[in-house]
Motif scaffolding. Sequence first.
Motif, PDB file in Angstrom:
ATOM      1  N   MET A   1       0.842  -1.202   0.000  1.00 46.63           N
ATOM      2  CA  MET A   1       0.000   0.000   0.000  1.00 46.63           C
ATOM      3  C   MET A   1       0.877   1.253   0.000  1.00 46.63           C
ATOM      4  N   THR A   2       0.559   2.233  -0.818  1.00 48.00           N
ATOM      5  CA  THR A   2       1.328   3.465  -0.883  1.00 48.00           C
ATOM      6  C   THR A   2       1.090   4.308   0.366  1.00 48.00           C
ATOM      7  N   ASN A   3       2.177   4.898   0.885  1.00 46.35           N
ATOM      8  CA  ASN A   3       2.034   5.789   2.033  1.00 46.35           C
ATOM      9  C   ASN A   3       1.478   7.119   1.557  1.00 46.35           C
ATOM     10  N   MET A   4       0.250   7.417   1.938  1.00 47.28           N
ATOM     11  CA  MET A   4      -0.422   8.631   1.471  1.00 47.28           C
ATOM     12  C   MET A   4      -0.453   9.703   2.558  1.00 47.28           C
ATOM     13  N   THR A   5       0.369   9.561   3.596  1.00 48.24           N
ATOM     14  CA  THR A   5       0.362  10.528   4.686  1.00 48.24           C
ATOM     15  C   THR A   5       1.045  11.816   4.268  1.00 48.24           C
ATOM     16  N   ALA A   6       0.425  12.937   4.553  1.00 51.28           N
ATOM     17  CA  ALA A   6       1.013  14.228   4.222  1.00 51.28           C
ATOM     18  C   ALA A   6       1.958  14.668   5.332  1.00 51.28           C
ATOM     19  N   ASN A   7       2.939  15.483   4.974  1.00 49.74           N
ATOM     20  CA  ASN A   7       3.841  16.066   5.948  1.00 49.74           C
ATOM     21  C   ASN A   7       3.134  17.233   6.639  1.00 49.74           C
ATOM     22  N   PRO A   8       3.136  17.283   7.969  1.00 51.33           N
ATOM     23  CA  PRO A   8       2.354  18.319   8.673  1.00 51.33           C
ATOM     24  C   PRO A   8       3.109  19.612   8.920  1.00 51.33           C
ATOM     25  N   SER A   9       4.258  19.840   8.244  1.00 48.83           N
ATOM     26  CA  SER A   9       5.104  21.001   8.516  1.00 48.83           C
ATOM     27  C   SER A   9       4.276  22.285   8.616  1.00 48.83           C
ATOM     28  N   TYR A  10       4.547  23.071   9.676  1.00 51.73           N
ATOM     29  CA  TYR A  10       3.812  24.320   9.899  1.00 51.73           C
ATOM     30  C   TYR A  10       3.968  25.269   8.721  1.00 51.73           C
ATOM     31  N   GLN A  11       5.147  25.265   8.097  1.00 51.15           N
ATOM     32  CA  GLN A  11       5.431  26.167   6.979  1.00 51.15           C
ATOM     33  C   GLN A  11       4.426  26.000   5.844  1.00 51.15           C
ATOM     34  N   TYR A  12       3.868  24.803   5.720  1.00 51.95           N
ATOM     35  CA  TYR A  12       3.003  24.504   4.579  1.00 51.95           C
ATOM     36  C   TYR A  12       1.558  24.248   5.001  1.00 51.95           C
ATOM     37  N   GLN A  13       1.117  24.866   6.106  1.00 54.95           N
ATOM     38  CA  GLN A  13      -0.227  24.573   6.598  1.00 54.95           C
ATOM     39  C   GLN A  13      -1.325  25.118   5.688  1.00 54.95           C
ATOM     40  N   GLN A  14      -1.022  26.123   4.864  1.00 58.18           N
ATOM     41  CA  GLN A  14      -2.023  26.651   3.944  1.00 58.18           C
ATOM     42  C   GLN A  14      -1.313  27.194   2.702  1.00 58.18           C
ATOM     43  N   LEU A  15      -2.028  27.190   1.596  1.00 55.78           N
ATOM     44  CA  LEU A  15      -1.519  27.784   0.367  1.00 55.78           C
ATOM     45  C   LEU A  15      -1.577  29.309   0.464  1.00 55.78           C
ATOM     46  N   PRO A  16      -0.838  30.015  -0.413  1.00 52.60           N
ATOM     47  CA  PRO A  16      -1.032  31.471  -0.486  1.00 52.60           C
ATOM     48  C   PRO A  16      -2.501  31.801  -0.777  1.00 52.60           C
ATOM     49  N   ILE A  17      -2.998  32.887  -0.203  1.00 55.01           N
ATOM     50  CA  ILE A  17      -4.386  33.324  -0.413  1.00 55.01           C
ATOM     51  C   ILE A  17      -4.367  34.593  -1.255  1.00 55.01           C
ATOM     52  N   ILE A  18      -5.045  34.549  -2.396  1.00 51.13           N
ATOM     53  CA  ILE A  18      -5.063  35.642  -3.364  1.00 51.13           C
ATOM     54  C   ILE A  18      -6.474  36.215  -3.439  1.00 51.13           C
ATOM     55  N   ASP A  19      -6.597  37.529  -3.262  1.00 55.23           N
ATOM     56  CA  ASP A  19      -7.896  38.209  -3.330  1.00 55.23           C
ATOM     57  C   ASP A  19      -8.007  38.918  -4.684  1.00 55.23           C
ATOM     58  N   LEU A  20      -8.764  38.324  -5.599  1.00 57.87           N
ATOM     59  CA  LEU A  20      -8.867  38.861  -6.956  1.00 57.87           C
ATOM     60  C   LEU A  20      -9.554  40.223  -6.989  1.00 57.87           C
ATOM     61  N   SER A  21     -10.409  40.501  -5.995  1.00 58.40           N
ATOM     62  CA  SER A  21     -11.120  41.774  -5.988  1.00 58.40           C
ATOM     63  C   SER A  21     -10.180  42.955  -5.779  1.00 58.40           C
ATOM     64  N   ALA A  22      -8.951  42.696  -5.337  1.00 63.27           N
ATOM     65  CA  ALA A  22      -7.976  43.774  -5.153  1.00 63.27           C
ATOM     66  C   ALA A  22      -7.653  44.469  -6.471  1.00 63.27           C
ATOM     67  N   ALA A  23      -7.903  43.804  -7.588  1.00 65.44           N
ATOM     68  CA  ALA A  23      -7.643  44.410  -8.896  1.00 65.44           C
ATOM     69  C   ALA A  23      -8.504  45.646  -9.122  1.00 65.44           C
ATOM     70  N   ASP A  24      -9.618  45.750  -8.381  1.00 71.88           N
ATOM     71  CA  ASP A  24     -10.548  46.874  -8.559  1.00 71.88           C
ATOM     72  C   ASP A  24     -10.437  47.926  -7.456  1.00 71.88           C
ATOM     73  N   ARG A  25      -9.413  47.813  -6.606  1.00 76.17           N
ATOM     74  CA  ARG A  25      -9.337  48.710  -5.444  1.00 76.17           C
ATOM     75  C   ARG A  25      -8.200  49.733  -5.564  1.00 76.17           C
ATOM     76  N   GLY A  26      -7.836  50.071  -6.768  1.00 77.90           N
ATOM     77  CA  GLY A  26      -6.839  51.118  -6.955  1.00 77.90           C
ATOM     78  C   GLY A  26      -5.453  50.577  -7.253  1.00 77.90           C
ATOM     79  N   PRO A  27      -4.552  51.452  -7.700  1.00 78.46           N
ATOM     80  CA  PRO A  27      -3.221  51.025  -8.152  1.00 78.46           C
ATOM     81  C   PRO A  27      -2.390  50.321  -7.081  1.00 78.46           C
TER      82      PRO A  27
END
Length: 344
Positions: A1-27
């Motif tokens: 069976m393949t080991n499907m366990t993810a590494n729990p490193s704190y550094q990678y707890q979430q992906l970058p979060i991008i707010d697309l609406s910022a494109a409409d909030r000025g330069p």
Amino acid sequence: MTNMTANPSYQYQQLPIIDLSAADRGPEARALLHAQLHAAAHDVGFFQLVGHGVTAGETERLGSAMRRFFRLPEAERLALDNVNSPHFRGYTRTGDERTGGARDWRDQLDIGAERAARTPGPGEPAYWWLEGPNQWPESLPELRAASLAWIERLSGVAERLLHELLAAIGAPADFYDPVFGERAHPHLKLVRYPGSAGDGAGQGVGAHKDYGFLTLLLQDRVGGLQVQREDGLFHDVPPLEGAFVVNLGELLEVATNGYLVATNHRVVSPAGATERFSVPFFYNPRLDARIEPLPFPHASVAPGVTDDPANPLFAEYGYNELKGKLRAHPLVAERHHAGLLTPA
């Protein structure tokens, strides 16, 4: 069976979060958005997208229709078996799709742009088989309406996102507009992971990269998506309410000679009998599109495209998608496209 366990490193707890609406909030807000997009696409190839404008009501309409589809009697779902479609549209029962040659423990409905069946003529590329009608359950007309509306809605979000991404790395924002248009080839999957396989295998879907431009994934609260990060290990992507998980496809890696990255990802089956639902939307160009190199100021430092002899990339997009479909759906390939299969 393949080991499907993810590494729990704190550094990678979430992906970058991008707010697309910022494109409409000025330069200033747009400049910050571009810096964040640039970093996420160059370093990770994955991010969470918020501020996209898709409402909770739109999401619930599709989600409700999808859940009703998977509650239909099995006979009604099997009436839409994609084995009956030379265009790879319709229902795939649990275990019939393959990734990396191994069975994926999920069932799904594959949907694309609603078009007439096309049979390639003499001398025409075989990828034209990928154009054709969808298969819909007669007892659930709202599924067709919700799914086609979702394709149109997310095509608009993806187009806007692609424009901002290209601008973020200093390229002309509309450079790839000509390869989309009315004959673009979007693809929508409605997916259910029914829990763990009886044999204990943990592959909901095996590690892979997507072959188009952008993928926008709506995932539920169960989780299970894992992304291979800079340390080479797979890390969980915690669901974020109201966000799409976005990843770059191989076409953008090729177009930028590896400056933007397409990243391996997979899904681990939920434990026991827990169901997980997900809705990936693939923003793909015309089948006959030839993807020209992107002119942008960082091209001189691009590291080159990842070389994978088992996954050759073709200049015309349609050949890449056909290659993937033939591998992923062997039953469809054997019934309708035996002449296209490479002898083992």
